[in-house]
Motif scaffolding. Structure first.
Motif, mmCIF file in Angstrom:
data_model
loop_
_atom_site.group_PDB
_atom_site.id
_atom_site.type_symbol
_atom_site.label_atom_id
_atom_site.label_comp_id
_atom_site.label_asym_id
_atom_site.label_seq_id
_atom_site.Cartn_x
_atom_site.Cartn_y
_atom_site.Cartn_z
ATOM 1 N N ALA A 49 -1.783 -5.623 -9.511
ATOM 2 C CA ALA A 49 -1.539 -7.064 -9.417
ATOM 3 C C ALA A 49 -0.058 -7.364 -9.587
ATOM 4 O O ALA A 49 0.512 -8.196 -8.870
ATOM 5 N N PHE A 50 0.590 -6.671 -10.539
ATOM 6 C CA PHE A 50 2.033 -6.838 -10.733
ATOM 7 C C PHE A 50 2.792 -6.459 -9.458
ATOM 8 O O PHE A 50 3.673 -7.189 -9.011
ATOM 9 N N LEU A 51 2.446 -5.324 -8.864
ATOM 10 C CA LEU A 51 3.133 -4.882 -7.648
ATOM 11 C C LEU A 51 2.938 -5.871 -6.500
ATOM 12 O O LEU A 51 3.883 -6.199 -5.786
ATOM 13 N N ALA A 52 1.711 -6.352 -6.339
ATOM 14 C CA ALA A 52 1.427 -7.291 -5.248
ATOM 15 C C ALA A 52 2.179 -8.605 -5.458
ATOM 16 O O ALA A 52 2.752 -9.145 -4.507
ATOM 17 N N ALA A 53 2.193 -9.105 -6.670
ATOM 18 C CA ALA A 53 2.917 -10.354 -6.946
ATOM 19 C C ALA A 53 4.421 -10.142 -6.781
ATOM 20 O O ALA A 53 5.116 -10.965 -6.188
ATOM 21 N N GLY A 54 4.925 -9.037 -7.289
ATOM 22 C CA GLY A 54 6.357 -8.757 -7.225
ATOM 23 C C GLY A 54 6.870 -8.532 -5.825
ATOM 24 O O GLY A 54 8.007 -8.866 -5.511
ATOM 25 N N ALA A 55 6.029 -8.001 -4.965
ATOM 26 C CA ALA A 55 6.451 -7.721 -3.592
ATOM 27 C C ALA A 55 6.803 -8.992 -2.831
ATOM 28 O O ALA A 55 7.564 -8.948 -1.872
ATOM 29 N N HIS A 56 6.268 -10.111 -3.275
ATOM 30 C CA HIS A 56 6.481 -11.366 -2.552
ATOM 31 C C HIS A 56 7.149 -12.442 -3.403
ATOM 32 O O HIS A 56 7.144 -13.610 -3.036
ATOM 33 N N SER A 57 7.734 -12.029 -4.511
ATOM 34 C CA SER A 57 8.404 -12.975 -5.401
ATOM 35 C C SER A 57 9.884 -13.100 -5.041
ATOM 36 O O SER A 57 10.541 -12.111 -4.743
ATOM 37 N N ASP A 58 10.379 -14.312 -5.091
ATOM 38 C CA ASP A 58 11.802 -14.545 -4.853
ATOM 39 C C ASP A 58 12.636 -14.341 -6.116
ATOM 40 O O ASP A 58 13.860 -14.338 -6.052
ATOM 41 N N THR A 59 11.965 -14.212 -7.243
ATOM 42 C CA THR A 59 12.656 -14.007 -8.510
ATOM 43 C C THR A 59 12.192 -12.708 -9.141
ATOM 44 O O THR A 59 11.087 -12.237 -8.869
ATOM 45 N N PRO A 60 13.010 -12.101 -9.993
ATOM 46 C CA PRO A 60 12.612 -10.837 -10.623
ATOM 47 C C PRO A 60 11.370 -10.999 -11.499
ATOM 48 O O PRO A 60 11.217 -12.006 -12.189
ATOM 49 N N LEU A 61 10.504 -10.019 -11.442
ATOM 50 C CA LEU A 61 9.339 -9.937 -12.318
ATOM 51 C C LEU A 61 9.461 -8.651 -13.109
ATOM 52 O O LEU A 61 10.137 -7.716 -12.687
ATOM 53 N N SER A 62 8.791 -8.589 -14.240
ATOM 54 C CA SER A 62 8.901 -7.418 -15.107
ATOM 55 C C SER A 62 7.542 -7.042 -15.669
ATOM 56 O O SER A 62 6.822 -7.908 -16.167
ATOM 57 N N PRO A 63 7.190 -5.762 -15.613
ATOM 58 C CA PRO A 63 5.911 -5.338 -16.189
ATOM 59 C C PRO A 63 6.012 -5.227 -17.703
ATOM 60 O O PRO A 63 7.091 -5.061 -18.258
ATOM 61 N N SER A 64 4.875 -5.311 -18.354
ATOM 62 C CA SER A 64 4.844 -4.985 -19.787
ATOM 63 C C SER A 64 5.080 -3.483 -19.909
ATOM 64 O O SER A 64 4.963 -2.745 -18.923
ATOM 65 N N PRO A 65 5.398 -2.993 -21.096
ATOM 66 C CA PRO A 65 5.588 -1.543 -21.244
ATOM 67 C C PRO A 65 4.373 -0.725 -20.784
ATOM 68 O O PRO A 65 4.543 0.293 -20.119
ATOM 69 N N LEU A 66 3.165 -1.189 -21.100
ATOM 70 C CA LEU A 66 1.985 -0.426 -20.695
ATOM 71 C C LEU A 66 1.764 -0.505 -19.183
ATOM 72 O O LEU A 66 1.459 0.506 -18.545
ATOM 73 N N VAL A 67 1.954 -1.665 -18.595
ATOM 74 C CA VAL A 67 1.822 -1.791 -17.143
ATOM 75 C C VAL A 67 2.878 -0.909 -16.463
ATOM 76 O O VAL A 67 2.604 -0.265 -15.448
ATOM 77 N N ASP A 68 4.067 -0.849 -17.047
ATOM 78 C CA ASP A 68 5.116 0.019 -16.509
ATOM 79 C C ASP A 68 4.680 1.488 -16.556
ATOM 80 O O ASP A 68 4.949 2.247 -15.617
ATOM 81 N N ASP A 69 3.999 1.893 -17.611
ATOM 82 C CA ASP A 69 3.490 3.269 -17.682
ATOM 83 C C ASP A 69 2.496 3.544 -16.558
ATOM 84 O O ASP A 69 2.493 4.631 -15.970
ATOM 85 N N PHE A 70 1.647 2.577 -16.244
ATOM 86 C CA PHE A 70 0.713 2.743 -15.125
ATOM 87 C C PHE A 70 1.480 2.840 -13.812
ATOM 88 O O PHE A 70 1.121 3.629 -12.934
ATOM 89 N N TRP A 71 2.541 2.060 -13.670
ATOM 90 C CA TRP A 71 3.369 2.112 -12.459
ATOM 91 C C TRP A 71 3.993 3.492 -12.327
ATOM 92 O O TRP A 71 3.992 4.093 -11.249
ATOM 93 N N HIS A 72 4.517 4.044 -13.432
ATOM 94 C CA HIS A 72 5.097 5.392 -13.404
ATOM 95 C C HIS A 72 4.062 6.412 -12.936
ATOM 96 O O HIS A 72 4.386 7.312 -12.150
ATOM 97 N N ALA A 73 2.823 6.291 -13.416
ATOM 98 C CA ALA A 73 1.761 7.225 -13.008
ATOM 99 C C ALA A 73 1.531 7.141 -11.498
ATOM 100 O O ALA A 73 1.339 8.171 -10.840
ATOM 101 N N PHE A 74 1.559 5.935 -10.953
ATOM 102 C CA PHE A 74 1.352 5.758 -9.517
ATOM 103 C C PHE A 74 2.539 6.333 -8.740
ATOM 104 O O PHE A 74 2.358 7.002 -7.709
ATOM 105 N N LEU A 75 3.743 6.115 -9.221
ATOM 106 C CA LEU A 75 4.937 6.610 -8.535
ATOM 107 C C LEU A 75 4.940 8.137 -8.377
ATOM 108 O O LEU A 75 5.530 8.654 -7.423
ATOM 109 N N LEU A 76 4.310 8.839 -9.298
ATOM 110 C CA LEU A 76 4.260 10.300 -9.217
ATOM 111 C C LEU A 76 3.433 10.790 -8.027
ATOM 112 O O LEU A 76 3.578 11.934 -7.608
#
Length: 153
Positions: A49-76
């Protein structure tokens, strides 16, 4: 008379297939053994949900630390991540750690609140367990200061 029917919020977990979700959940549980199966699944949804919202946002968005950990897992899983970005988001979403000016962006708590608002506005379910900073006093961004900023090159 105009009738407005609200759509129910979408569970972002549906943006990827069950096999990839299972792989990401397994990766996260290997790193964080205290995560239950349900928490791992819900965390994947919040990250998507964070990635989908951020992909179309005109302003910077930031994940929580735990959501960021999930993003790191996906990036691998680079190919799966690239495919997801292209097929579901229409563009590649880069993970760009950096510092945002507090005066311009309001600091970590304000940035995180804007992120949650953007996720809701994009039509996705918010699970507040994954955004705990909103209940805390004003603080800095996540430990790695990661964000998705359209202004970042």
């Amino acid at each position: 008379m105009t009738v407005i029917q609200e759509r129910p919020a979408t569970d972002a977990r549906t943006l990827i297939g069950a096999t990839l979700r299972a792989t990401l959940a397994s990766n996260m549980q290997a790193k964080f053994p205290e995560l239950s199966d349900d928490q791992a699944e819900r965390g994947i949804g919040q990250m998507l949900a964070f990635l989908a919202a951020g992909a179309h946002s005109d302003t910077p968005l930031s994940p929580s630390p735990l959501v960021d950990d999930f993003w790191h897992a996906f990036l691998l899983h680079t190919q799966a991540y690239q495919d997801f970005c292209g097929q579901m988001l229409g563009k590649f979403v880069h993970h760009q750690p950096g510092f945002l000016d507090k005066a311009e962006h309001g600091g970590g708590k304000a940035l995180r609140a804007r992120t949650v608002d953007a996720i809701v506005a994009a039509g996705f379910v918010i699970d507040m367990e994954f955004w705990p900073e909103l209940d805390l006093a004003d603080c800095s961004q996540c430990h790695a200061n990661c964000h998705n900023s359209p202004k970042h090159a």
